[in-house]
Design a protein around this motif. Structure first.
Motif, mmCIF file in Angstrom:
data_model
loop_
_atom_site.group_PDB
_atom_site.id
_atom_site.type_symbol
_atom_site.label_atom_id
_atom_site.label_comp_id
_atom_site.label_asym_id
_atom_site.label_seq_id
_atom_site.Cartn_x
_atom_site.Cartn_y
_atom_site.Cartn_z
ATOM 1 N N LEU A 180 89.986 17.275 21.158
ATOM 2 C CA LEU A 180 90.141 18.714 20.952
ATOM 3 C C LEU A 180 90.394 19.441 22.270
ATOM 4 C CD1 LEU A 180 87.367 19.436 18.277
ATOM 5 C CD2 LEU A 180 89.842 19.227 17.944
ATOM 6 N N THR A 181 89.762 18.985 23.351
ATOM 7 C CA THR A 181 90.023 19.586 24.658
ATOM 8 C C THR A 181 91.478 19.400 25.059
ATOM 9 O OG1 THR A 181 87.746 19.199 25.397
ATOM 10 C CG2 THR A 181 89.408 19.543 27.107
ATOM 11 N N SER A 182 91.986 18.197 24.876
ATOM 12 C CA SER A 182 93.383 17.912 25.212
ATOM 13 C C SER A 182 94.329 18.781 24.401
ATOM 14 C CB SER A 182 93.695 16.434 24.973
ATOM 15 O OG SER A 182 92.859 15.594 25.719
ATOM 16 N N ILE A 183 94.126 18.805 23.096
ATOM 17 C CA ILE A 183 95.026 19.548 22.220
ATOM 18 C C ILE A 183 94.957 21.047 22.503
ATOM 19 C CG2 ILE A 183 95.524 20.150 19.829
ATOM 20 C CD1 ILE A 183 96.330 17.311 20.674
ATOM 21 N N ALA A 184 93.764 21.561 22.769
ATOM 22 C CA ALA A 184 93.616 23.002 23.018
ATOM 23 C C ALA A 184 94.362 23.409 24.284
ATOM 24 C CB ALA A 184 92.135 23.362 23.131
ATOM 25 N N ILE A 185 94.177 22.664 25.376
ATOM 26 C CA ILE A 185 94.859 23.000 26.626
ATOM 27 C C ILE A 185 96.364 22.849 26.465
ATOM 28 C CG2 ILE A 185 95.168 22.308 29.032
ATOM 29 C CD1 ILE A 185 92.216 21.478 29.049
ATOM 30 N N GLU A 186 96.802 21.771 25.827
ATOM 31 C CA GLU A 186 98.238 21.569 25.623
ATOM 32 C C GLU A 186 98.834 22.675 24.762
ATOM 33 O OE1 GLU A 186 98.022 16.661 25.895
ATOM 34 O OE2 GLU A 186 98.306 17.666 23.964
ATOM 35 N N ALA A 187 98.096 23.136 23.754
ATOM 36 C CA ALA A 187 98.607 24.186 22.864
ATOM 37 C C ALA A 187 98.770 25.506 23.604
ATOM 38 C CB ALA A 187 97.671 24.356 21.668
ATOM 39 N N VAL A 188 97.776 25.857 24.430
ATOM 40 C CA VAL A 188 97.851 27.120 25.179
ATOM 41 C C VAL A 188 99.028 27.095 26.146
ATOM 42 C CG1 VAL A 188 96.684 28.549 26.894
ATOM 43 C CG2 VAL A 188 95.401 27.644 24.951
ATOM 44 N N VAL A 189 99.182 26.021 26.890
ATOM 45 C CA VAL A 189 100.277 25.922 27.856
ATOM 46 C C VAL A 189 101.621 25.885 27.132
ATOM 47 C CG1 VAL A 189 101.298 24.491 29.665
ATOM 48 C CG2 VAL A 189 98.827 24.798 29.568
ATOM 49 N N ALA A 190 101.695 25.177 26.013
ATOM 50 C CA ALA A 190 102.939 25.137 25.241
ATOM 51 C C ALA A 190 103.326 26.529 24.750
ATOM 52 C CB ALA A 190 102.793 24.184 24.060
ATOM 53 N N ALA A 191 102.333 27.308 24.328
ATOM 54 C CA ALA A 191 102.611 28.672 23.857
ATOM 55 C C ALA A 191 103.148 29.539 24.990
ATOM 56 C CB ALA A 191 101.341 29.285 23.266
ATOM 57 N N LEU A 192 102.543 29.431 26.169
ATOM 58 C CA LEU A 192 103.017 30.209 27.323
ATOM 59 C C LEU A 192 104.444 29.816 27.699
ATOM 60 C CD1 LEU A 192 99.803 30.121 29.563
ATOM 61 C CD2 LEU A 192 100.678 32.058 28.235
ATOM 62 N N LEU A 193 104.723 28.521 27.714
ATOM 63 C CA LEU A 193 106.074 28.065 28.040
ATOM 64 C C LEU A 193 107.068 28.487 26.965
ATOM 65 C CD1 LEU A 193 105.353 24.466 29.428
ATOM 66 C CD2 LEU A 193 105.805 26.561 30.725
ATOM 67 N N PHE A 194 106.649 28.431 25.709
ATOM 68 C CA PHE A 194 107.515 28.849 24.593
ATOM 69 C C PHE A 194 107.957 30.299 24.773
ATOM 70 C CE2 PHE A 194 107.752 31.127 20.552
ATOM 71 C CZ PHE A 194 108.765 30.432 19.907
ATOM 72 N N VAL A 195 106.995 31.166 25.055
ATOM 73 C CA VAL A 195 107.317 32.585 25.243
ATOM 74 C C VAL A 195 108.273 32.772 26.402
ATOM 75 C CG1 VAL A 195 106.360 34.835 25.849
ATOM 76 C CG2 VAL A 195 105.169 33.384 24.198
ATOM 77 N N ARG A 196 108.029 32.059 27.507
ATOM 78 C CA ARG A 196 108.887 32.198 28.677
ATOM 79 C C ARG A 196 110.291 31.669 28.423
ATOM 80 N NH1 ARG A 196 110.419 35.466 32.400
ATOM 81 N NH2 ARG A 196 111.178 34.436 34.314
ATOM 82 N N PHE A 197 110.411 30.542 27.752
ATOM 83 C CA PHE A 197 111.723 29.974 27.474
ATOM 84 C C PHE A 197 112.541 30.886 26.559
ATOM 85 C CE2 PHE A 197 109.883 25.501 28.274
ATOM 86 C CZ PHE A 197 110.300 25.541 29.593
ATOM 87 N N VAL A 198 111.868 31.531 25.610
ATOM 88 C CA VAL A 198 112.564 32.439 24.694
ATOM 89 C C VAL A 198 112.949 33.737 25.397
ATOM 90 C CG1 VAL A 198 112.309 33.879 22.631
ATOM 91 C CG2 VAL A 198 111.537 31.499 22.597
ATOM 92 N N SER A 199 111.994 34.347 26.094
ATOM 93 C CA SER A 199 112.224 35.663 26.690
ATOM 94 C C SER A 199 113.014 35.608 27.985
ATOM 95 C CB SER A 199 110.881 36.359 26.945
ATOM 96 O OG SER A 199 110.103 35.609 27.876
#
Length: 442
Positions: A128-147
């Motif tokens: 759960l620690t791995s998935i949580a950190i990966e999810a948060v970073v993926a979300a930040l990168l997703f927003v940046r790649f789109v915007s």
């Protein structure tokens, strides 16, 4: 009486070996590559690099592998980062809802947990620690790649997830031909990746303890009290050294504005923790920078995490041993606790075996090529420390040299003290001690 089943160290090595076989086979299939089937060495090298969360490549990840091949690489990174025994424990819990005693012991050994805790809770917390950190970073990168770059939602999500998983697991694989050089001046991409690398590199025991005791540092274990300050010191010193030495280098920082130079210097100090992304041309760096990065990569990150190297704790133990000897002490004391003499032997053994592996590989590759020592040593340290940084020679090496790097990556991920006992057929117990005598030292 003969023992039944594999010892924990043997089980870990066997598990990694089987996973490597599966990964190599999948990448060897025609469906995994775009223009031509991968050769066996290309498939083996890439599978090893992904499973051992290294990042060295002999082909261009962005264009050589199909979406299926890239998905295989991503899964190998995730499995390799979590650990084979931990992954097997998770599968066992999902399918059977229970684990054998041997599976519990193997999981605890690989996770370097102290005692035999509730393996269900241990596996769940790490996952759960791995998935949580990966999810948060993926979300930040997703927003940046789109915007910031105009990616469509599907491409932004795929790139966000891939680079997030690759970052947290300290893998260094990127979906761009020039790795991350296109984002050298973008803190919205660089810093989230750095955060994931650092969190993965300090190790799960530190993350778990910080989550419980972050307000009470006096209650932290010796492991956490060594890893945290040492990580900060190495990051600061590494950032200063790389930035200062490369400041005027036209091939790296010389043509960048001051803010970008500072960001890129910090970014590459983080990569030596041991991730392996690069936003600058490593091959254009000064020899002095390579040597500093060699040292940082060799030290690596925290134990029981996704980083490689000999580990910060091993390096710290050697420093404390040296300090004790210089002061004429009889016992090595750290933070008010006496260090077990078995830890002295383990630390010395790890360092000597690591040095032997790196030096032996360096000499062997030098005899096969016309490359200079600086580049070959950098490549060997990067492979053993499972970093993935390269001066650009990986793909040009002969197959025999690439296989040496494969062996280094495998040894570096498994660990000398795990691989050594795993190769032993049985433990040898001695029921007597010989008389003591001292040779002349120095």
């Amino acid at each position: 009486m003969a023992r039944h089943g594999l010892a924990p160290a043997q089980a870990i090595v066997t598990g990694f070996g089987l996973a490597l076989l599966v990964g190599t086979t999948l990448l060897w299939l025609p469906i995994s590559s775009t223009q031509r089937p991968a050769t066996f060495v290309e498939a083996l090298f890439t599978a090893t690099s992904a499973l051992c969360v290294t990042g060295l490549t002999v082909v261009d990840t962005a264009v050589f592998w199909t979406p299926f091949g890239k998905l295989v690489i991503l899964l190998l990174i995730q499995v390799g980062g979590l650990g084979i025994m931990l992954f097997a424990a998770l599968v066992g819990l999902v399918l059977a809802r229970k684990l054998s005693v041997r599976a519990r012991i193997n999981t605890v050994v690989e996770a370097k947990a102290f005692g035999v805790p509730d393996v269900r809770r241990l596996a769940r917390n790490i996952f759960l620690t791995s998935i949580a950190i990966e999810a948060v970073v993926a979300a930040l990168l997703f927003v940046r790649f789109v915007s910031g770059y105009g990616y469509d939602a599907g491409k932004a999500l795929w790139h966000g997830v891939f680079h997030s998983v690759s970052s947290f697991n300290n893998a260094g694989f990127a979906l761009y031909t020039d790795n991350m050089m296109g984002f050298v001046a973008d803190p919205w991409v660089s810093l989230p990746m750095c955060a994931a690398i650092i969190l993965g590199g300090v190790g799960f025991p530190v993350l778990r303890e910080l989550a419980r005791e972050w307000r009470r540092p006096l209650h932290w274990s010796m492991n956490t009290r060594i890893v945290l300050p040492a990580t900060i010191v190495l990051l600061v010193l590494g950032s200063l050294a790389i930035t200062v030495i490369e400041w005027e280098n036209p091939g790296t920082l010389g043509d960048k504005d001051p803010a970008t130079r500072v960001l890129a210097g910090f970014y590459h100090a983080v990569q030596t923790r041991t991730a392996g992304f690069n936003s600058l041309d490593i091959g254009a760096m000064h020899d002095e920078t390579w040597l500093i990065m060699d040292i940082l990569m060799f030290i690596g990150g925290g134990p029981a995490g996704t980083a490689g190297g000999i580990k910060i704790t091993t390096f710290a133990v050697l420093l404390f041993i040296l300090w004790t000897e210089l002061r004429g002490g009889t016992a090595v004391n750290i933070f008010g606790k006496r260090l077990s003499r078995s830890v002295h032997r383990e630390a010395i053994s790890v360092v000597l075996m690591a040095l032997a592996a790196v030096m032996g590989a360096t000499v062997a590759i030098l005899t096969m090529t016309d490359l200079d020592l600086g580049r070959v040593l950098f490549e060997a340290v990067s492979a053993f420390a499972t970093v993935g940084l390269s001066t650009g020679i990986t793909a040009t090496l002969p197959p025999a040299a690439q296989l040496i790097l494969v062996a280094l990556m495998f040894l570096g991920r498994i660990g000398p003290l795990t691989l050594g006992p795993a190769l032993a057929l049985r433990e040898r117990r001695v029921a007597y001690e010989l008389p003591k005598e001292r040779p002349v030292i120095g």
